[in-house]
Write an enzyme that holds these catalytic residues in place. Sequence first.
Site, PDB file in Angstrom:
ATOM      1  N   LYS A  26       3.417   2.953  14.622  1.00 52.33           N
ATOM      2  CA  LYS A  26       3.142   4.367  14.323  1.00 52.33           C
ATOM      3  C   LYS A  26       1.715   4.745  14.727  1.00 52.33           C
ATOM      4  O   LYS A  26       1.489   5.787  15.345  1.00 52.33           O
ATOM      5  CB  LYS A  26       3.370   4.620  12.827  1.00 52.33           C
ATOM      6  CG  LYS A  26       3.090   6.043  12.369  1.00 52.33           C
ATOM      7  CD  LYS A  26       3.851   6.375  11.103  1.00 52.33           C
ATOM      8  CE  LYS A  26       3.347   5.682   9.861  1.00 52.33           C
ATOM      9  NZ  LYS A  26       2.086   6.231   9.334  1.00 52.33           N
ATOM     10  N   SER A  27       0.760   3.901  14.391  1.00 57.94           N
ATOM     11  CA  SER A  27      -0.642   4.211  14.711  1.00 57.94           C
ATOM     12  C   SER A  27      -0.839   4.354  16.214  1.00 57.94           C
ATOM     13  O   SER A  27      -1.502   5.286  16.689  1.00 57.94           O
ATOM     14  CB  SER A  27      -1.549   3.082  14.202  1.00 57.94           C
ATOM     15  OG  SER A  27      -1.492   2.996  12.812  1.00 57.94           O
ATOM     16  N   ARG A 127      -3.040  15.329  -0.440  1.00 59.53           N
ATOM     17  CA  ARG A 127      -3.959  14.252  -0.044  1.00 59.53           C
ATOM     18  C   ARG A 127      -5.343  14.786   0.324  1.00 59.53           C
ATOM     19  O   ARG A 127      -5.477  15.891   0.850  1.00 59.53           O
ATOM     20  CB  ARG A 127      -3.342  13.471   1.124  1.00 59.53           C
ATOM     21  CG  ARG A 127      -2.022  12.847   0.714  1.00 59.53           C
ATOM     22  CD  ARG A 127      -1.367  12.066   1.813  1.00 59.53           C
ATOM     23  NE  ARG A 127      -2.134  10.890   2.177  1.00 59.53           N
ATOM     24  CZ  ARG A 127      -1.809  10.073   3.180  1.00 59.53           C
ATOM     25  NH1 ARG A 127      -0.744  10.330   3.913  1.00 59.53           N
ATOM     26  NH2 ARG A 127      -2.545   9.019   3.436  1.00 59.53           N
ATOM     27  N   SER A 172     -11.515   3.351   6.392  1.00 60.21           N
ATOM     28  CA  SER A 172     -10.365   4.155   6.809  1.00 60.21           C
ATOM     29  C   SER A 172     -10.387   4.359   8.323  1.00 60.21           C
ATOM     30  O   SER A 172     -11.314   4.970   8.867  1.00 60.21           O
ATOM     31  CB  SER A 172     -10.389   5.518   6.108  1.00 60.21           C
ATOM     32  OG  SER A 172      -9.522   6.415   6.777  1.00 60.21           O
ATOM     33  N   ASP A 325      -1.044  -0.903   4.316  1.00 61.32           N
ATOM     34  CA  ASP A 325       0.285  -0.303   4.138  1.00 61.32           C
ATOM     35  C   ASP A 325       1.330  -1.297   3.632  1.00 61.32           C
ATOM     36  O   ASP A 325       2.476  -0.923   3.392  1.00 61.32           O
ATOM     37  CB  ASP A 325       0.766   0.300   5.464  1.00 61.32           C
ATOM     38  CG  ASP A 325      -0.067   1.521   5.860  1.00 61.32           C
ATOM     39  OD1 ASP A 325      -0.638   2.174   4.957  1.00 61.32           O
ATOM     40  OD2 ASP A 325      -0.150   1.818   7.063  1.00 61.32           O
ATOM     41  N   LYS A 352      -2.456   7.517  -0.693  1.00 62.50           N
ATOM     42  CA  LYS A 352      -1.518   7.413   0.431  1.00 62.50           C
ATOM     43  C   LYS A 352      -0.446   8.500   0.277  1.00 62.50           C
ATOM     44  O   LYS A 352      -0.636   9.467  -0.439  1.00 62.50           O
ATOM     45  CB  LYS A 352      -0.926   6.006   0.478  1.00 62.50           C
ATOM     46  CG  LYS A 352      -1.959   4.935   0.824  1.00 62.50           C
ATOM     47  CD  LYS A 352      -2.502   5.150   2.221  1.00 62.50           C
ATOM     48  CE  LYS A 352      -3.627   4.206   2.569  1.00 62.50           C
ATOM     49  NZ  LYS A 352      -4.296   4.547   3.810  1.00 62.50           N
ATOM     50  N   ARG A 399       7.284   4.102   2.380  1.00 62.33           N
ATOM     51  CA  ARG A 399       7.104   2.669   2.124  1.00 62.33           C
ATOM     52  C   ARG A 399       7.535   2.281   0.704  1.00 62.33           C
ATOM     53  O   ARG A 399       7.970   1.155   0.472  1.00 62.33           O
ATOM     54  CB  ARG A 399       5.662   2.253   2.419  1.00 62.33           C
ATOM     55  CG  ARG A 399       5.294   2.503   3.876  1.00 62.33           C
ATOM     56  CD  ARG A 399       4.128   1.696   4.364  1.00 62.33           C
ATOM     57  NE  ARG A 399       3.545   2.314   5.547  1.00 62.33           N
ATOM     58  CZ  ARG A 399       4.003   2.160   6.795  1.00 62.33           C
ATOM     59  NH1 ARG A 399       5.049   1.405   7.024  1.00 62.33           N
ATOM     60  NH2 ARG A 399       3.405   2.761   7.805  1.00 62.33           N
TER      61      ARG A 399
HETATM   62  C1  S3P Z   1      -3.651   4.522   9.770  1.00 64.60           C
HETATM   63  C2  S3P Z   1      -4.632   4.148   8.906  1.00 64.60           C
HETATM   64  C3  S3P Z   1      -4.391   3.826   7.493  1.00 64.60           C
HETATM   65  C4  S3P Z   1      -2.911   3.619   7.197  1.00 64.60           C
HETATM   66  C5  S3P Z   1      -2.047   4.620   7.878  1.00 64.60           C
HETATM   67  C6  S3P Z   1      -2.247   4.569   9.380  1.00 64.60           C
HETATM   68  C7  S3P Z   1      -4.038   4.855  11.158  1.00 64.60           C
HETATM   69  O1  S3P Z   1      -4.891   4.876   6.700  1.00 64.60           O
HETATM   70  O2  S3P Z   1      -2.678   3.651   5.816  1.00 64.60           O
HETATM   71  O3  S3P Z   1      -0.674   4.397   7.601  1.00 64.60           O
HETATM   72  O4  S3P Z   1      -3.143   4.904  12.039  1.00 64.60           O
HETATM   73  O5  S3P Z   1      -5.224   5.058  11.408  1.00 64.60           O
HETATM   74  P1  S3P Z   1      -6.449   4.946   6.290  1.00 64.60           P
HETATM   75  O6  S3P Z   1      -7.196   4.904   7.543  1.00 64.60           O
HETATM   76  O7  S3P Z   1      -6.667   6.252   5.588  1.00 64.60           O
HETATM   77  O8  S3P Z   1      -6.657   3.767   5.392  1.00 64.60           O
END
Ligand code: S3P
Length: 442
Positions: A26-27, A127, A172, A325, A352, A399
Site C-alpha cells: 500500500k505504501s 485523525r 511517522s 501496522d 490509526k 486491520r
Molecule cells: C504509512 C506509515 C504508517 C503506517 C501506514 C502507512 C506510510 O503511518 O501506519 O499504514 O505509507 O507512510 P505513520 O507514518 O503515521 O506511522
Amino acid sequence: MPADRAPLTARRNGPLAGWARVPGDKSISIRALILGALAVGETRIGGMLEGEDVMNTAQTLRDLGASVERTAAGEWRVRGVGVGGFAEPQQKLDFGNSGTGCRLMLGAVAGCPITATFDGDASLRSRPMRRVLDPLERIGARTLASTDGRLPLTLAGARDPVPIVFRPPVPSAQLKSAALLAGLSAPGETVVIEAEATRDHTEKMLTHFGAQVRVEPDDAYGRRITLTGQPELMPRPVVVPADPSSAAFPLIAALIMPGSDVILDGVMMNPLRTGLIATLAEMGASIERLEMRKEGGEDVVDLRVRAGALRGVEVPAERAPSMIDEYPVLAVAAAFAEGTTIMRGLKELRVKESDRLAATAALLRGNGVAVEIEGDDLIVHGNGCAAGGGVVTTHMDHRIAMAAMVLGFASDRPVQIDDGAFIATSFPGFVELMRGLGADLS
Ligand code: S3P
C-alpha cells in the site's frame, strides 16, 4: 467508501496449506502514483494494490490534473504534471479511509500555488492532521479552514515555498513524506531529521525518479534525510512488491492453525518493515526464507510458514516503527503463545484508522483472552488457545477486521466481525485468498 456493511464469521478449520501471493504494498502503491503525477511524462506501475485507499488517491490526482489509468490488472499508467504543476481542483479531494493518501497529498499540494479541500470518511475525519500542517505551514502553505486540525480542511499551497529543517515530533513516515513532498517545490535543501527511522519508501522512490536525496544516520536509531528541491522528476517504471503488512494475516493464521504449511510468494523484506518477522522468530515461529530476489528495488522473499508452538516475548518500543501496522495481528499470535507478551511503546496506535490499542485489547478480551493496557504498552497473557465466540466491533479499521478473523480461524468458537467491508481498503481478495488456503470464512 466501502459500499455495504458486510458482517463476516471465521470458524476453526484447516490446516492451511498451499501457496499464496498477497496484493501489492500500500505504501509503495500510493507513493508511485503521487511521484508519477509529479514527474513530467508517463510512468508505468506494475503489481499495484487496487485497494480503495489507493484508488481514492488515484482519483484525487485526476482531480488535480494528472492522468491516471488502469491498463490491465495491476498495471497502471500515470501522466504527470511536473513538480508544482497541480491544477486547482473543482471538487473537494476525498481520501476515503486513507491516512497515508491524505497526509502525503497534503504535502504534495502544499508546494503548489493552489487551494484544495481535503476530506475523508468518519475514521479519517477523526485523525490528527495538525502534526502534518505544522511543517507545511513553515514551508509557506496556509490552513484556511479546519476544525481542531482535522478534516475537512482547506489548504492554500505556498506561492514561494521555503526549505525547512523538520524534526517530526513522533516517528511517522507519513509526516516525513509530507515534508519531503512539499520540499520538492522549495529551492535549496529540505531536511528531515527523524529520531527513529521509519519506512523509507519516499526517499527511495524520490531517488528512483531522479531527485537528489542524501540519507545519513543520526544518533542511535535516527536518520537525517536531505532533499535538494526543485528537481525535474523523470518518469520511471515502478514494480510494487507484495505487502508485508498484508502478508502478516495469512502468515500468523498459518502459525496458529495446527498442521499448517503455507508459502507466501515474494513478500517485501525492506528492513524498516520486518519488525514482525524478527518478533515472530523470537517467539519460536517456523518461518523459512526460501528464494530471495529483488523486485522494484526491494528485497523480496518467498516465506515458508509452518504451524508450531510460540512463546511470549517482550517487544521493545524501538521496534514499533518497523511493525506499526502489525500489532493487532501480533496480539492474536500472542494469545496463542504460551506465556506473556509485552508490546511496548504503542502510543501511535491510538491514532490509526481506529484507536487500535483499545480495539485490539477489546477484540482479544471479547474472545476470552486475558489482556491489559498499561500506559502505552499492550500485555497479552497467552495460554495456547482462545475461547472465541465474540462479535468484534471493527471501527472502520481494516486491520482490526482481519486480525479478528485470524483469531477466529484458531479459536474454540467462531468469531464474528460487524463489518468486513473496510478490508478492501488494503487487502481486496482477503476472503478468497484465505479460503483458497483452507480457512472457513463466511
Ligand atoms: C504509512 C506509515 C504508517 C503506517 C501506514 C502507512 C506510510 O503511518 O501506519 O499504514 O505509507 O507512510 P505513520 O507514518 O503515521 O506511522
